[in-house]
Design a protein around this motif. Structure first.
Motif, mmCIF file in Angstrom:
data_model
loop_
_atom_site.group_PDB
_atom_site.id
_atom_site.type_symbol
_atom_site.label_atom_id
_atom_site.label_comp_id
_atom_site.label_asym_id
_atom_site.label_seq_id
_atom_site.Cartn_x
_atom_site.Cartn_y
_atom_site.Cartn_z
ATOM 1 N N ALA A 87 -100.583 165.843 -41.567
ATOM 2 C CA ALA A 87 -100.704 167.227 -42.029
ATOM 3 C C ALA A 87 -101.838 167.391 -43.036
ATOM 4 O O ALA A 87 -101.706 168.072 -44.042
ATOM 5 C CB ALA A 87 -99.392 167.724 -42.608
ATOM 6 N N GLY A 88 -102.935 166.749 -42.761
ATOM 7 C CA GLY A 88 -104.104 166.830 -43.636
ATOM 8 C C GLY A 88 -105.315 166.287 -42.907
ATOM 9 O O GLY A 88 -105.258 165.990 -41.708
ATOM 10 N N PRO A 89 -106.413 166.125 -43.623
ATOM 11 C CA PRO A 89 -107.633 165.640 -42.980
ATOM 12 C C PRO A 89 -107.505 164.189 -42.519
ATOM 13 O O PRO A 89 -106.848 163.373 -43.164
ATOM 14 C CB PRO A 89 -108.702 165.776 -44.066
ATOM 15 N N VAL A 90 -108.123 163.907 -41.383
ATOM 16 C CA VAL A 90 -108.091 162.571 -40.791
ATOM 17 C C VAL A 90 -109.521 162.138 -40.509
ATOM 18 O O VAL A 90 -110.306 162.893 -39.952
ATOM 19 C CB VAL A 90 -107.278 162.571 -39.477
ATOM 20 N N LEU A 91 -109.857 160.916 -40.904
ATOM 21 C CA LEU A 91 -111.166 160.333 -40.617
ATOM 22 C C LEU A 91 -110.954 159.175 -39.663
ATOM 23 O O LEU A 91 -110.232 158.224 -39.979
ATOM 24 C CB LEU A 91 -111.832 159.835 -41.908
ATOM 25 N N LEU A 92 -111.543 159.249 -38.476
ATOM 26 C CA LEU A 92 -111.447 158.179 -37.489
ATOM 27 C C LEU A 92 -112.747 157.380 -37.496
ATOM 28 O O LEU A 92 -113.824 157.931 -37.266
ATOM 29 C CB LEU A 92 -111.195 158.750 -36.098
ATOM 30 N N VAL A 93 -112.637 156.084 -37.744
ATOM 31 C CA VAL A 93 -113.797 155.201 -37.786
ATOM 32 C C VAL A 93 -113.820 154.416 -36.482
ATOM 33 O O VAL A 93 -112.910 153.638 -36.202
ATOM 34 C CB VAL A 93 -113.707 154.240 -38.990
ATOM 35 N N PRO A 94 -114.869 154.598 -35.653
ATOM 36 C CA PRO A 94 -114.905 153.913 -34.353
ATOM 37 C C PRO A 94 -115.204 152.426 -34.494
ATOM 38 O O PRO A 94 -115.851 151.982 -35.436
ATOM 39 C CB PRO A 94 -116.033 154.627 -33.609
ATOM 40 N N HIS A 95 -114.723 151.654 -33.528
ATOM 41 C CA HIS A 95 -115.046 150.228 -33.454
ATOM 42 C C HIS A 95 -116.466 150.106 -32.890
ATOM 43 O O HIS A 95 -116.769 150.675 -31.847
ATOM 44 C CB HIS A 95 -114.062 149.513 -32.529
ATOM 45 N N ILE A 96 -117.324 149.382 -33.591
ATOM 46 C CA ILE A 96 -118.697 149.223 -33.092
ATOM 47 C C ILE A 96 -119.056 147.769 -32.826
ATOM 48 O O ILE A 96 -120.166 147.466 -32.433
ATOM 49 C CB ILE A 96 -119.730 149.858 -34.048
ATOM 50 N N GLY A 97 -118.098 146.863 -33.044
ATOM 51 C CA GLY A 97 -118.294 145.479 -32.654
ATOM 52 C C GLY A 97 -119.171 144.647 -33.556
ATOM 53 O O GLY A 97 -119.684 143.626 -33.127
ATOM 54 N N LEU A 98 -119.349 145.032 -34.805
ATOM 55 C CA LEU A 98 -120.179 144.222 -35.697
ATOM 56 C C LEU A 98 -119.318 143.231 -36.460
ATOM 57 O O LEU A 98 -118.809 142.299 -35.882
ATOM 58 C CB LEU A 98 -120.972 145.123 -36.649
ATOM 59 N N ALA A 99 -119.158 143.395 -37.737
ATOM 60 C CA ALA A 99 -118.422 142.456 -38.564
ATOM 61 C C ALA A 99 -116.984 142.915 -38.759
ATOM 62 O O ALA A 99 -116.677 144.093 -38.649
ATOM 63 C CB ALA A 99 -119.099 142.320 -39.914
ATOM 64 N N ARG A 100 -116.113 141.976 -39.042
ATOM 65 C CA ARG A 100 -114.713 142.278 -39.347
ATOM 66 C C ARG A 100 -114.478 142.062 -40.823
ATOM 67 O O ARG A 100 -115.021 141.152 -41.416
ATOM 68 C CB ARG A 100 -113.779 141.355 -38.578
ATOM 69 N N CYS A 101 -113.630 142.879 -41.404
ATOM 70 C CA CYS A 101 -113.247 142.691 -42.797
ATOM 71 C C CYS A 101 -112.160 141.636 -42.878
ATOM 72 O O CYS A 101 -111.310 141.543 -42.017
ATOM 73 C CB CYS A 101 -112.727 144.001 -43.393
ATOM 74 N N SER A 102 -112.218 140.854 -43.911
ATOM 75 C CA SER A 102 -111.177 139.866 -44.178
ATOM 76 C C SER A 102 -110.845 139.944 -45.654
ATOM 77 O O SER A 102 -111.590 140.523 -46.431
ATOM 78 C CB SER A 102 -111.656 138.471 -43.789
ATOM 79 N N PRO A 103 -109.740 139.342 -46.070
ATOM 80 C CA PRO A 103 -109.396 139.371 -47.493
ATOM 81 C C PRO A 103 -110.467 138.705 -48.371
ATOM 82 O O PRO A 103 -110.515 138.918 -49.562
ATOM 83 C CB PRO A 103 -108.083 138.596 -47.565
#
Length: 52
Positions: free
Chosen positions: A30-46
Motif C-alpha cells: 500500500a505504498g511506493p514499490v521500487l523493483l530492481v531488475p537482475h542484470i547478472g553482474l555482481a552479487r551482494c554478500s555479507p
C-alpha cells in the motif's frame, strides 16, 4: 510503509517468490514499490560484493 524495495532474483536460480506471493506483497505494501531488475553482474554478500 515508506518504500518497498524488491530485487529480481537470478532467473537461473529458481528461487524467490511465486507470482501469487509477489502480488500479495506488492498490493499489501500500500505504498511506493521500487523493483530492481537482475542484470547478472555482481552479487551482494555479507562481506561485500562477490563475483557472479
Amino acid at each position: 510503509m515508506d518504500l518497498l524495495v524488491l530485487s529480481q532474483s537470478d532467473p537461473q536460480a529458481h528461487d524467490g517468490l511465486s507470482s501469487a506471493q509477489l502480488a500479495r506483497l506488492v498490493v499489501g505494501a500500500a505504498g511506493p514499490v521500487l523493483l530492481v531488475p537482475h542484470i547478472g553482474l555482481a552479487r551482494c554478500s555479507p562481506h561485500g560484493v562477490a563475483a557472479a
